[in-house]
Design a protein around this motif. Structure first.
Motif, PDB file in Angstrom:
ATOM      1  N   TYR A 221       0.891  -1.172   0.000  1.00 33.80           N
ATOM      2  CA  TYR A 221       0.000   0.000   0.000  1.00 33.80           C
ATOM      3  C   TYR A 221       0.920   1.210   0.000  1.00 33.80           C
ATOM      4  CZ  TYR A 221      -3.009   3.447   2.511  1.00 33.80           C
ATOM      5  OH  TYR A 221      -3.688   4.559   2.941  1.00 33.80           O
ATOM      6  N   LEU A 222       0.909   1.993  -1.087  1.00 38.03           N
ATOM      7  CA  LEU A 222       1.888   3.043  -1.310  1.00 38.03           C
ATOM      8  C   LEU A 222       1.206   4.375  -1.553  1.00 38.03           C
ATOM      9  CD1 LEU A 222       3.057   0.586  -3.811  1.00 38.03           C
ATOM     10  CD2 LEU A 222       4.895   1.376  -2.356  1.00 38.03           C
ATOM     11  N   GLY A 223       1.815   5.447  -1.031  1.00 40.51           N
ATOM     12  CA  GLY A 223       1.265   6.768  -1.275  1.00 40.51           C
ATOM     13  C   GLY A 223       1.997   7.842  -0.494  1.00 40.51           C
ATOM     14  N   ALA A 224       1.560   9.067  -0.680  1.00 40.03           N
ATOM     15  CA  ALA A 224       2.131  10.213   0.043  1.00 40.03           C
ATOM     16  C   ALA A 224       1.570  10.218   1.454  1.00 40.03           C
ATOM     17  CB  ALA A 224       1.794  11.518  -0.675  1.00 40.03           C
ATOM     18  N   GLN A 225       2.449  10.041   2.425  1.00 40.45           N
ATOM     19  CA  GLN A 225       2.025   9.835   3.802  1.00 40.45           C
ATOM     20  C   GLN A 225       1.403  11.080   4.417  1.00 40.45           C
ATOM     21  OE1 GLN A 225       5.030   9.507   2.459  1.00 40.45           O
ATOM     22  NE2 GLN A 225       6.693  10.263   3.763  1.00 40.45           N
ATOM     23  N   ASN A 226       0.333  10.837   5.165  1.00 34.43           N
ATOM     24  CA  ASN A 226      -0.362  11.869   5.914  1.00 34.43           C
ATOM     25  C   ASN A 226      -0.792  11.241   7.230  1.00 34.43           C
ATOM     26  OD1 ASN A 226      -1.505  14.426   6.330  1.00 34.43           O
ATOM     27  ND2 ASN A 226      -2.321  14.482   4.241  1.00 34.43           N
ATOM     28  N   VAL A 227      -1.059  12.048   8.237  1.00 32.84           N
ATOM     29  CA  VAL A 227      -1.386  11.506   9.552  1.00 32.84           C
ATOM     30  C   VAL A 227      -2.612  12.199  10.110  1.00 32.84           C
ATOM     31  CG1 VAL A 227      -0.603  11.117  11.924  1.00 32.84           C
ATOM     32  CG2 VAL A 227       1.040  10.947  10.033  1.00 32.84           C
ATOM     33  N   ILE A 228      -3.573  11.404  10.585  1.00 30.59           N
ATOM     34  CA  ILE A 228      -4.709  11.895  11.367  1.00 30.59           C
ATOM     35  C   ILE A 228      -4.814  11.012  12.607  1.00 30.59           C
ATOM     36  CG2 ILE A 228      -7.210  12.174  11.481  1.00 30.59           C
ATOM     37  CD1 ILE A 228      -7.246  12.832   8.551  1.00 30.59           C
ATOM     38  N   GLY A 229      -4.673  11.608  13.764  1.00 28.41           N
ATOM     39  CA  GLY A 229      -4.708  10.822  14.994  1.00 28.41           C
ATOM     40  C   GLY A 229      -3.577   9.820  15.024  1.00 28.41           C
ATOM     41  N   THR A 231      -3.460   7.310  12.807  1.00 30.08           N
ATOM     42  CA  THR A 231      -3.470   6.639  11.510  1.00 30.08           C
ATOM     43  C   THR A 231      -2.575   7.364  10.507  1.00 30.08           C
ATOM     44  OG1 THR A 231      -5.758   5.961  11.893  1.00 30.08           O
ATOM     45  CG2 THR A 231      -4.927   5.771   9.648  1.00 30.08           C
ATOM     46  N   THR A 232      -1.634   6.614   9.948  1.00 28.97           N
ATOM     47  CA  THR A 232      -0.840   7.119   8.831  1.00 28.97           C
ATOM     48  C   THR A 232      -1.455   6.571   7.549  1.00 28.97           C
ATOM     49  OG1 THR A 232       1.168   7.157  10.167  1.00 28.97           O
ATOM     50  CG2 THR A 232       1.443   7.210   7.778  1.00 28.97           C
ATOM     51  N   PHE A 233      -1.822   7.456   6.645  1.00 27.81           N
ATOM     52  CA  PHE A 233      -2.551   7.025   5.451  1.00 27.81           C
ATOM     53  C   PHE A 233      -1.998   7.712   4.206  1.00 27.81           C
ATOM     54  CE2 PHE A 233      -4.584  10.812   7.032  1.00 27.81           C
ATOM     55  CZ  PHE A 233      -4.989  11.515   5.906  1.00 27.81           C
ATOM     56  N   ALA A 234      -2.345   7.162   3.058  1.00 25.61           N
ATOM     57  CA  ALA A 234      -1.941   7.748   1.776  1.00 25.61           C
ATOM     58  C   ALA A 234      -2.965   8.792   1.353  1.00 25.61           C
ATOM     59  CB  ALA A 234      -1.838   6.654   0.720  1.00 25.61           C
ATOM     60  N   HIS A 235      -2.480   9.980   1.074  1.00 29.29           N
ATOM     61  CA  HIS A 235      -3.347  11.077   0.656  1.00 29.29           C
ATOM     62  C   HIS A 235      -3.990  10.759  -0.690  1.00 29.29           C
ATOM     63  CE1 HIS A 235      -3.701  15.277  -1.217  1.00 29.29           C
ATOM     64  NE2 HIS A 235      -4.681  15.153  -0.357  1.00 29.29           N
ATOM     65  N   GLY A 236      -5.323  10.776  -0.719  1.00 29.52           N
ATOM     66  CA  GLY A 236      -6.051  10.359  -1.913  1.00 29.52           C
ATOM     67  C   GLY A 236      -5.770  11.201  -3.137  1.00 29.52           C
ATOM     68  N   GLY A 237      -5.720  12.521  -2.978  1.00 33.86           N
ATOM     69  CA  GLY A 237      -5.508  13.390  -4.125  1.00 33.86           C
ATOM     70  C   GLY A 237      -4.143  13.237  -4.758  1.00 33.86           C
ATOM     71  N   SER A 238      -3.157  12.793  -3.969  1.00 37.41           N
ATOM     72  CA  SER A 238      -1.813  12.556  -4.509  1.00 37.41           C
ATOM     73  C   SER A 238      -1.733  11.229  -5.240  1.00 37.41           C
ATOM     74  CB  SER A 238      -0.787  12.558  -3.369  1.00 37.41           C
ATOM     75  OG  SER A 238      -0.798  13.789  -2.677  1.00 37.41           O
ATOM     76  N   GLY A 239      -2.770  10.425  -5.140  1.00 37.35           N
ATOM     77  CA  GLY A 239      -2.777   9.102  -5.734  1.00 37.35           C
ATOM     78  C   GLY A 239      -2.231   8.070  -4.763  1.00 37.35           C
ATOM     79  N   PHE A 240      -2.832   6.889  -4.742  1.00 36.35           N
ATOM     80  CA  PHE A 240      -2.273   5.811  -3.934  1.00 36.35           C
ATOM     81  C   PHE A 240      -2.380   4.497  -4.703  1.00 36.35           C
ATOM     82  CE2 PHE A 240      -6.718   6.056  -2.675  1.00 36.35           C
ATOM     83  CZ  PHE A 240      -7.132   4.740  -2.527  1.00 36.35           C
ATOM     84  N   ILE A 241      -1.554   3.532  -4.293  1.00 37.90           N
ATOM     85  CA  ILE A 241      -1.374   2.297  -5.050  1.00 37.90           C
ATOM     86  C   ILE A 241      -1.541   1.107  -4.121  1.00 37.90           C
ATOM     87  CG2 ILE A 241       0.236   0.966  -6.477  1.00 37.90           C
ATOM     88  CD1 ILE A 241       1.679   3.684  -7.044  1.00 37.90           C
ATOM     89  N   SER A 243      -1.166  -3.246  -4.257  1.00 36.61           N
ATOM     90  CA  SER A 243      -0.867  -4.467  -4.992  1.00 36.61           C
ATOM     91  C   SER A 243      -2.069  -5.402  -4.931  1.00 36.61           C
ATOM     92  CB  SER A 243       0.359  -5.159  -4.394  1.00 36.61           C
ATOM     93  OG  SER A 243       0.072  -5.618  -3.077  1.00 36.61           O
ATOM     94  N   ARG A 244      -2.117  -6.361  -5.844  1.00 36.53           N
ATOM     95  CA  ARG A 244      -3.207  -7.329  -5.814  1.00 36.53           C
ATOM     96  C   ARG A 244      -3.220  -8.086  -4.491  1.00 36.53           C
ATOM     97  NH1 ARG A 244      -6.952 -10.144  -8.506  1.00 36.53           N
ATOM     98  NH2 ARG A 244      -6.757  -8.820 -10.342  1.00 36.53           N
ATOM     99  N   ALA A 245      -2.032  -8.381  -3.962  1.00 37.93           N
ATOM    100  CA  ALA A 245      -1.970  -9.119  -2.701  1.00 37.93           C
ATOM    101  C   ALA A 245      -2.624  -8.335  -1.569  1.00 37.93           C
ATOM    102  CB  ALA A 245      -0.518  -9.448  -2.364  1.00 37.93           C
ATOM    103  N   ALA A 246      -2.435  -7.007  -1.534  1.00 36.42           N
ATOM    104  CA  ALA A 246      -3.059  -6.174  -0.500  1.00 36.42           C
ATOM    105  C   ALA A 246      -4.571  -6.136  -0.681  1.00 36.42           C
ATOM    106  CB  ALA A 246      -2.479  -4.768  -0.539  1.00 36.42           C
ATOM    107  N   GLU A 290       0.504  -2.113   6.266  1.00 41.11           N
ATOM    108  CA  GLU A 290       0.850  -0.743   6.638  1.00 41.11           C
ATOM    109  C   GLU A 290       1.241   0.052   5.397  1.00 41.11           C
ATOM    110  OE1 GLU A 290       0.804   0.517   9.680  1.00 41.11           O
ATOM    111  OE2 GLU A 290       0.613  -1.280  10.953  1.00 41.11           O
ATOM    112  N   LEU A 291       1.113   1.357   5.495  1.00 42.54           N
ATOM    113  CA  LEU A 291       1.508   2.224   4.391  1.00 42.54           C
ATOM    114  C   LEU A 291       3.016   2.188   4.176  1.00 42.54           C
ATOM    115  CD1 LEU A 291       0.793   4.485   2.299  1.00 42.54           C
ATOM    116  CD2 LEU A 291       1.278   6.120   4.128  1.00 42.54           C
ATOM    117  N   THR A 292       3.428   2.055   2.922  1.00 46.20           N
ATOM    118  CA  THR A 292       4.815   2.265   2.529  1.00 46.20           C
ATOM    119  C   THR A 292       4.929   3.705   2.024  1.00 46.20           C
ATOM    120  OG1 THR A 292       5.123  -0.051   1.884  1.00 46.20           O
ATOM    121  CG2 THR A 292       6.692   1.555   0.993  1.00 46.20           C
ATOM    122  N   PRO A 293       5.534   4.610   2.807  1.00 44.19           N
ATOM    123  CA  PRO A 293       5.589   6.024   2.403  1.00 44.19           C
ATOM    124  C   PRO A 293       6.288   6.190   1.050  1.00 44.19           C
ATOM    125  CG  PRO A 293       6.197   5.772   4.707  1.00 44.19           C
ATOM    126  CD  PRO A 293       6.155   4.383   4.125  1.00 44.19           C
TER     127      PRO A 293
END
Length: 474
Positions: A221-229, A231-241, A243-246, A290-293
């Motif tokens: 799970y890859l993307g531009a890292q962002n944090v809320i509380g 949770t570290t997550f991939a910012h949707g507008g920057s695009g996220f990726i 894999s089929r396995a995920a 987990e997110l891969t930054p």
């Protein structure tokens, strides 16, 4: 005599007719339709210009793809990637067409999700919210605009009139349902799911090279890292990726719990969350993904707002966010030129984007221009200024105090600070910046800035970074 006169008359008539025929032959190009001497072929791309094309020019300049653009369907790894674009019905006619004539020409697998099921030309638009329970769609405040969209569509009204802030509240509900539907519809030979938004620009060549370095059999799970509380997550507008396995791990979890029970729990969670991309991260964490930054390869700036520094310089540029349709087209034409000259195995870096799209614009000082300088600010105090502001002013050097007087004085303050690369000035205010930013015109504002860049220092920065290597891991 009568016969002789008639002969002379007939001879005159023949001479006049002959003269008319000669004139018609000589001047035939004036009245005959012209025929080209060589066949006319459409050009591969619109002519380059110093400024991005107008939105209307994107339509007028549509042409057949050149050979190297057509090859993008056969670029290494292209047949293993699915592009999933999320948009809204109120903006679809404004933002979707540019993607259809650029990125979507190059991917065999793609899906388009909106908040209204419809057909755009020959493209099917899926309703990302179709599987959300009626409990929310019929009653929740976030779905007010959704209900209006359906009504406007049934009545044949212009749904673009429903643009507004309430669309953001609805948008968060699209993420998880869209991901489940994507997995259901995807061909089994898709290895990667790449999610973008209508105002995201994607580099196809850099994306394929980036994914080619990784194993889709691993849950990624890859993307531009962002944090809320927490949770570290991939910012949707920057695009996220993903894999089929995920993706499979989430779907297996959903099926094990039961689709309705799983969806009910995450709908409740979504109703309490600010953001759908944050919900996606929590659903993945639940299955130990987990997110891969991946910033700054995937990032949320535009060419205008990015800080052109060593943080980005030698990193491949994959996504941009908050881009207009004309900027999507501009970036696409830049990529096509790069691929034509370098092929599909060499990535272009932020440095190359700077050289191609920014350098010429910061080579001269500009009026009615805000270059986003923000690291130091000097403001002349007024009688209404606070005592703290007046005391801070007194501590400034003479050069710093003088900087507010004029554009040239502001430039002197920039020269006096050894980290300064650019400055901007308006009446009574001088701002300095230690990073290069392009910014944009502010000529329509009541207060306008004048902006400048220190060319010798920018060149010094470039010389210091001249030998840096391509950084895929940053």
């Amino acid at each position: 005599m009568a016969t002789s006169s008639a002969g002379v008359f007939n001879a005159s008539k023949l001479a006049i007719i002959f003269a008319l025929l000669c004139s018609l032959y000589v001047f035939r190009d004036i009245w005959l339709p012209s025929t080209p001497t060589t066949p006319v072929h459409p050009t591969a791309t619109p002519p380059q210009s110093s400024a991005p094309p107008l939105e209307s020019e994107l339509i007028l300049n549509q042409t057949a793809p050149s050979e190297h653009v057509a090859d993008c369907l056969n670029a290494p790894g292209a047949d293993r990637v699915m592009i999933v674009l999320k948009t809204g019905a109120s903006e679809i006619y404004e933002k979707l067409p540019t993607h259809l004539i650029t990125l979507f020409r190059c991917t065999k697998h793609y899906l388009i999700f909106s908040d209204l099921p419809q057909t755009y030309s020959d493209y099917q638009i899926h309703d990302a919210l179709a599987t959300v329970s009626n409990q929310y769609k019929d009653e929740h405040d976030d779905f007010e605009v959704y209900r209006k969209l359906q009504k406007y569509h049934r009545e044949g009204q212009n749904v673009a009139k429903l643009k507004g802030d309430k669309g953001w509240n609805l948008d968060k509900w699209k993420f998880l349902p869209m991901m489940h539907e994507t997995y259901r519809l995807a061909s089994p030979d898709v290895d990667w799911f790449v999610y973008i938004e209508a105002d995201t620009s994607m580099s196809w060549t850099n994306l394929l090279q980036f994914l080619g370095r990784m194993d889709p059999k691993k849950p990624l799970y890859l993307g531009a890292q962002n944090v809320i509380g927490h949770t570290t997550f991939a910012h949707g507008g920057s695009g996220f990726i993903m894999s089929r396995a995920a993706a499979e791990k989430i779907e297996n979890r959903r099926n094990k719990i039961g689709v309705k029970k799983y969806d009910d729990r995450w709908e409740l969670s979504t109703s309490l969350s600010c953001c759908g991309d944050e919900v996606v991260a929590r659903a993945l964490v639940e299955v130990d993904v987990e997110l891969t930054p991946s910033w700054p390869r995937l990032q949320g700036e535009t060419v205008d707002t990015l800080d052109w520094t060593e943080k980005h310089w030698c990193t491949p540029a994959i996504t941009w966010h908050h881009v207009s349709p004309s900027q999507v087209d501009s970036m696409w034409r830049f990529q096509n030129k790069w691929v034509k000259e370098n092929g599909w195995s060499k990535p272009y870096l932020y440095r190359d984007v700077y050289d191609g799209l920014v350098a010429r614009h910061v080579s001269v000082n500009r009026t009615s221009w805000n270059n986003l300088s923000k690291d130091k600010e000097f403001v002349a105090p007024t009688k209404d200024s606070s005592e703290d502001d007046k005391k801070a002013w007194e501590k400034l050097s003479d050069v710093e105090k003088d900087s507010v007087k004029s554009f040239d004085d502001c430039a002197e303050a920039c020269l006096a600070w050894n980290k300064c690369l650019q400055w901007m000035h308006e009446d009574g205010v001088c701002k300095l910046g230690k990073d290069v930013r392009l910014g944009e015109t502010d000529e329509r504002h009541s207060d306008t800035w004048s902006s400048g860049w220190l060319q010798h220092r920018i060149q010094g920065m470039r010389d210091n970074l001249a030998d840096c290597k391509t950084n895929w891991d940053h």
